[in-house]
Write an enzyme that holds these catalytic residues in place. Sequence first.
Site, short mmCIF file in Angstrom:
data_model
loop_
_atom_site.label_atom_id
_atom_site.label_comp_id
_atom_site.label_asym_id
_atom_site.label_seq_id
_atom_site.Cartn_x
_atom_site.Cartn_y
_atom_site.Cartn_z
N HIS A 188 0.81 -1.23 0.00
CA HIS A 188 0.00 0.00 0.00
C HIS A 188 0.84 1.27 0.00
O HIS A 188 0.31 2.36 -0.16
CB HIS A 188 -0.94 0.01 1.21
CG HIS A 188 -2.03 -1.02 1.09
ND1 HIS A 188 -3.31 -0.71 0.71
CD2 HIS A 188 -2.01 -2.35 1.27
CE1 HIS A 188 -4.04 -1.81 0.66
NE2 HIS A 188 -3.27 -2.83 1.01
N ASP B 299 3.40 9.65 -0.90
CA ASP B 299 2.21 8.91 -0.50
C ASP B 299 2.03 7.77 -1.49
O ASP B 299 2.10 7.99 -2.70
CB ASP B 299 0.99 9.83 -0.54
CG ASP B 299 -0.05 9.45 0.50
OD1 ASP B 299 -0.04 8.29 0.93
OD2 ASP B 299 -0.87 10.31 0.86
P1 ADQ Z 1 -2.94 6.17 4.67
O1 ADQ Z 1 -1.54 6.62 4.87
O2 ADQ Z 1 -3.74 5.95 5.88
O3 ADQ Z 1 -3.02 4.87 3.78
P2 ADQ Z 1 -4.84 7.65 2.85
O4 ADQ Z 1 -4.78 6.97 1.54
O5 ADQ Z 1 -4.94 9.13 2.74
O6 ADQ Z 1 -3.57 7.36 3.76
O7 ADQ Z 1 -6.10 7.15 3.66
C1 ADQ Z 1 -6.55 7.78 4.79
C2 ADQ Z 1 -8.00 7.40 5.08
O8 ADQ Z 1 -8.36 7.89 6.38
C3 ADQ Z 1 -9.00 8.00 4.11
O9 ADQ Z 1 -9.98 7.05 3.81
C4 ADQ Z 1 -9.62 9.18 4.88
O10 ADQ Z 1 -10.96 9.46 4.56
C5 ADQ Z 1 -9.53 8.71 6.30
N1 ADQ Z 1 -9.40 9.87 7.19
C6 ADQ Z 1 -8.49 10.82 7.10
N2 ADQ Z 1 -8.68 11.74 8.06
C7 ADQ Z 1 -9.74 11.36 8.77
C8 ADQ Z 1 -10.42 11.87 9.92
N3 ADQ Z 1 -10.03 12.97 10.55
N4 ADQ Z 1 -11.46 11.18 10.37
C9 ADQ Z 1 -11.85 10.06 9.76
N5 ADQ Z 1 -11.25 9.54 8.71
C10 ADQ Z 1 -10.20 10.17 8.21
C11 ADQ Z 1 -2.07 3.96 3.20
C12 ADQ Z 1 -1.04 4.61 2.27
C13 ADQ Z 1 -1.77 5.42 1.21
C14 ADQ Z 1 -2.73 4.52 0.44
C15 ADQ Z 1 -3.62 3.74 1.40
C16 ADQ Z 1 -4.47 2.71 0.68
O11 ADQ Z 1 -0.16 5.43 3.00
O12 ADQ Z 1 -0.84 6.00 0.32
O13 ADQ Z 1 -3.55 5.34 -0.37
O14 ADQ Z 1 -2.86 3.07 2.38
O15 ADQ Z 1 -3.70 1.81 -0.05
#
Ligand code: ADQ
Length: 737
Positions: free
Chosen positions: A161, A368
């Site tokens: 991921h 990311d």
């Molecule tokens: P993450 O590093 O966790 O994931 P991201 O892809 O942005 O990063 O996902 C974050 C998730 O958390 C999103 O679904 C978002 O809606 C949710 N979220 C963020 N802030 C929030 C809040 N305050 N309250 C509730 N929910 C919140 C890792 C990798 C990424 C990759 C994903 C999936 O680092 O690059 O996209 O896995 O493979």
Amino acid sequence: MSRVILVSNRLPVTISRVRSGNGQRLNMSSGGLVTGLAPLHARGDGLWVGHPGEQPNEETLKELEKQRLVPVEVPTREFRNYYEGYSNSALWPLFHYFFERCEFDPAQFEAYRSVNERFADAVAELAKPDDLIWLHDYQLMLLPEMLRQRVPGVRIGFFLHIPFPSSETFRVLPQRTQILRGLLGADLIGVHTYEYAENLQRSFRRLLGIETVRGQLRYSGRNVRIQALPIGIDTDELREAAFSKEADRYLVELKRRIGDRQVVLGIDRLDYTKGLPLKLQAWRRLLASSQRWRRRAVLIQLAVPSRENIESYHQQKDEVERLVGEINGLYGSPGQVPIQYMYQSVSKAELGALYRLADVAFVSPIRDGLNLVAKEYVACRDDGGGVLVLSEFAGAASELGESLRINPWDIEGTASQIERAIEMDYGERQERMRPMFHRVVQNDVHRWVERFMSSLTEPEVEEVQFPPSLQSQVLAETLAPQLATAEKALLMLDYDGSLREFTERYEDAVPTDEILEILSALGDLEGVTAYINSGRDRNTLTEWFSDVPISLIAEHGLWIREAGDIEWRRMGPPPDLRWKEIVRPVLADYSNRTPGARIEEKSSALVWHYREADDALGEWQALELMSVLEDMLSGSPVEILSGARVIEIRQQGVDKGRAFEFVNDSQGPFDFILATGDDRTDEDIFARMPEGAYSVKIGGGQSAARAAVGSPGSLRRLLRSLIDVRRGVDQNGAKPA
Ligand code: ADQ
């Protein structure tokens, strides 16, 4: 459909204590991975294996079982060394290019290995032969190979991921080869982007010497595929929440409080990779340059608490909060601040309302893997409004090309892109948002799961051929009947890397007594014409093989000399060699910067040898040289070939395959043909073999040859057996009927 066993570091639920007494409660966790896989888990009868976070009590255990969730127990200290240690203090920072935050502690790697073993034991105990096992993420990179050993025939998929970094970065990792070999236990390795797939393939090549052909490689007798399969989001679920009554109410309330100010929205896990301080600095720059936006715009920044047990995450939080305070202090006024900052998790409905509210989404990670927030914002904007400002360092940037791209390090540039976004007219907003919306909805998480699963279960891709590797004895038995009865047999033998093992120095690969003996014996066989078909120059071949009754082809088919002759004959017209004058100085330049590399001059080719150079440096320079030459010589009548630690630039139209055809046409027809070789130049013959002919590749890898043997030693054994077969016929004085 087969049963699916999902495996991830954490189970998709969080166990929390009920306030009174010893009771526990189970809640679904949030985050990209869980949202992605939960529907797949819910659908079938599969299992999900992972760490439960908290020690489950008996009642919770029963509930977990009911939900087909299998907890893996790990002692607390070991878990800390594996999770906060190696996973998040070595792999996470390195894979996101944060060298200065990396700690490489052997004890932490040991815990990582040991936890991966625990997972392997747990999964192996459950797995049935026709299960599909899908492993997730950087915490479990040793697991594919460990499982492969325990359950050899089962199909294993792995998805990463986070980014897979450039091979230059990856090779910093002290345990780099263990990690790569760990991954190779999988049948399919999925990553988010082509760039990560390319990086991974390059690491396999540079660190393990394993070549990938069109996304596929061969390892331990199996095919391993590497594919770019960017994850999608659950658009239906998100939209349902974002357009629910609850979200509507929240939106109305938000609008009331914000008034007519433009809303720029940031939603990030509070992680240093997400680049919050740079984002705040860009916002400060915009406010500093324009009075207007201080009153008319607001940045709503939501930060989700993350990895709070790691010190560097604390520092990040402190820095972000300091900057927010500083900027609000400088540019705020009573009742109005330019940044509204929240350090908390919010519900899906609130999240959706924010996406609907925001005029601009400001997604600016430093690195990311993909970034789901960008896709979530787009999925809530079927109104065609909203502008996505997206860092070029997020994997999602390659799918969301209509966004306004930023380099988050360029604070000035980012500030001006934000300004451009806020001011963008509705027509342009729509033009940009609409295609992204359709793309995100079409490629949702269900589609992602389908694509991964069908790649994992698809039969091996046929266009990439890996000839079956056979024991020389088995191969001899296959060839014997036809050779024994052949009236006229032809053997085309490559020399370096095929008959003779490579040597450190090119000129040291003189034929051994054993080789000369084999060649003499072949030359003496009645009804058999044997050639050495080599890329070497005439002089060397003359010097090495004049005493054996064997025919020779030099320089990949430019020159030919029949056994017993003294003169070499040129095959084909004299070539135009003016290109050599341009290429020679470039090769000289690269030899100068690559200790151990050398140039060989042939009559129709120039060769850059780097076998004696340092492994990594040689490989690095060769890749660069290849691309320099390709640019420089495009349109010239030459071919650039990369062989076994050589790059050969040669006149077009001269190749071993044509040489073979020349012999076949002028001396044939033959009723037994065998060609052998080990590298790219030999493929020119294999591709031209008539039906019924045999071709044998020496060593592994992709090839058009019909069979492969492991080493030059095996080829020599094969040839000795074939000599015996043919002699057996001679001794009897008659051919068997
Ligand atoms: P993450 O590093 O966790 O994931 P991201 O892809 O942005 O990063 O996902 C974050 C998730 O958390 C999103 O679904 C978002 O809606 C949710 N979220 C963020 N802030 C929030 C809040 N305050 N309250 C509730 N929910 C919140 C890792 C990798 C990424 C990759 C994903 C999936 O680092 O690059 O996209 O896995 O493979």
